[in-house]
Design an enzyme around this catalytic site. Structure first.
Site, PDB file in Angstrom:
ATOM      1  CD  GLU A  51      -1.249  -2.169   2.200  1.00  0.00           C
ATOM      2  OE1 GLU A  51      -2.022  -2.827   3.045  1.00  0.00           O
ATOM      3  OE2 GLU A  51      -0.113  -2.692   2.044  1.00  0.00           O
ATOM      4  CB  ALA A 153       7.967 -38.072  -7.602  1.00  0.00           C
ATOM      5  NE  ARG A 206      20.431 -29.252  -9.190  1.00  0.00           N
ATOM      6  CZ  ARG A 206      20.087 -29.955  -8.281  1.00  0.00           C
ATOM      7  NH1 ARG A 206      19.794 -29.568  -7.096  1.00  0.00           N
ATOM      8  NH2 ARG A 206      18.849 -31.065  -8.380  1.00  0.00           N
ATOM      9  CD  GLU A 290      11.643 -31.901  -2.291  1.00  0.00           C
ATOM     10  OE1 GLU A 290      12.638 -32.914  -2.807  1.00  0.00           O
ATOM     11  OE2 GLU A 290      11.583 -30.844  -2.606  1.00  0.00           O
ATOM     12  CG  LEU A 296       6.958 -39.095   2.189  1.00  0.00           C
ATOM     13  CD1 LEU A 296       6.679 -40.005   1.068  1.00  0.00           C
ATOM     14  CD2 LEU A 296       6.888 -37.645   2.050  1.00  0.00           C
TER      15      LEU A 296
END
Length: 357
Positions: A51, A153, A206, A290, A296
């Site tokens: 602001e 993943a 990276r 991760e 996990l």
């Protein structure tokens, strides 16, 4: 029109991603006669608020204009003076706010002060989008622990590694690039000692531009090798450990500028509540986990996860290691359910994103 200008305000706020935490990302637009005459965003921690930047850029033109801001303007002194008096003094006629600030020092007081000064105030424009943008700040400022994102993943059949523990690379480069962007966006990334010993990751940014996150390792007995890549990369490194460690190893790690913190443990498992509390005290508002299946599973079992990012690669492994194999859930009725689930393509992979109920 309010939604159109607020969308631009939220986009402006995003420019502060990875630079302002633990402060929130905030953007501001000053609009007059339907045209944007000035804008600003909070660009670095301790710097001027959005602001104030927008008002300074507008000058006298701010009189009679409308201010759009995605978070309630502050009324307290922090790193900088409060914004509300500046808004009033600038002659702003109307203020449009996406969402209230959960900070107990603000929390509605900014809106009240503006209204008491005779300004027209509208609250709630694109509120859900504004809350999602600063979801990490909202949790940290109220609970003093980080917002926890679990990143996984896996293959189609739910394997994060083969039977030998090999996991490079399950997902595509596009997914790995997105993970690096997330590391630049969030404050810290955490893994367990198993991941360090098996994969020797750098845990840095990276593939995209951005600063490295704080790297956090759970290592009860300080088994992290002194030549581990994660210790040599630029940026802050933190290891949480138990009381059962070598004084010589402590000395050697400190010589490498690693920050060490002892927390309670049982059977080699560190107290994750203590870990998160300590990280929160350090001003770390968001944390990507991760780790491997032990880490996990532990975070989920203890109810410490806010959000899951699950990347699925178009591969089938058959035998292998699952991400949550060590969770205590044993029946479908007790299974964890995600909410506000979103699915999208990332290269050849699929990203499933959802919040933990």
């Amino acid at each position: 029109m309010d939604e159109t200008f607020m969308k631009k305000t939220l986009k402006l706020a995003l420019k502060g991603a990875g630079k302002v935490s633990p402060n929130p990302m905030v953007g501001a637009l000053i609009v007059k006669d339907g045209k944007v005459i000035s804008q600003g965003y909070h660009s670095f921690y301790g710097g001027p608020h959005a602001e104030v930047v927008a008002l300074s850029n507008a000058g006298e033109e701010a009189k009679g204009a409308t201010l759009y801001v995605n978070l309630e303007p502050c009324v307290h002194f922090g790193k900088t003076p409060p914004c509300v008096p500046r808004i009033i003094d600038a002659g702003i006629k109307r203020v449009v706010v996406a969402t209230l600030d959960p900070n107990p020092l603000v929390s509605g007081r900014g809106i009240k002060t503006l209204k008491d000064a005779g300004l027209e105030v509208s609250v709630g424009v694109l509120e859900s989008e504004a809350k999602r943008l600063n979801e990490a700040f909202f949790k940290w400022i109220t609970k003093k622990i980080p917002f926890v994102i679990l990143k996984v993943a896996s293959t189609i059949d739910g394997k994060i590694a083969d039977t030998s523990g090999e996991s490079k690379w399950i997902t595509s480069f596009a997914s790995r690039k997105l993970v690096h962007r997330l590391r630049a966006f969030y404050d810290a990334v955490l893994v367990g000692i198993g991941t360090i010993l098996k994969d020797d990751p750098e845990l840095t940014v990276r593939f995209v531009k951005g600063r490295n996150p704080v790297r956090v390792i759970l290592d009860a007995y300080l088994r992290t090798p002194l030549d581990a890549k994660v210790l040599s990369a630029e940026g802050r490194k933190i290891i949480f450990h138990s009381s059962q460690v070598s004084k010589d190893k402590v000395k050697a790690l400190k010589a490498l500028k690693v920050e060490l913190f002892e927390v309670s443990s049982k059977d080699g498992l560190l107290d994750l509540d203590e870990v998160l509390k300590k990280l929160g005290e350090m001003g770390i508002a968001s944390l990507i986990v991760e780790g491997g299946r032990k880490v996990l599973s532990s975070f989920l079992d203890m109810g410490l996860v806010d959000k899951i990012l699950y990347f699925v690669a178009p591969k089938v492994l058959g035998k292998g290691i699952g991400p949550f194999d060590e969770m205590s859930v044993s029946s479908l009725s007790d299974s964890l359910t995600l909410k506000d689930v979103r699915v999208r393509r990332v290269g050849v992979d699929i990203l499933i994103e959802g919040y933990v109920l």
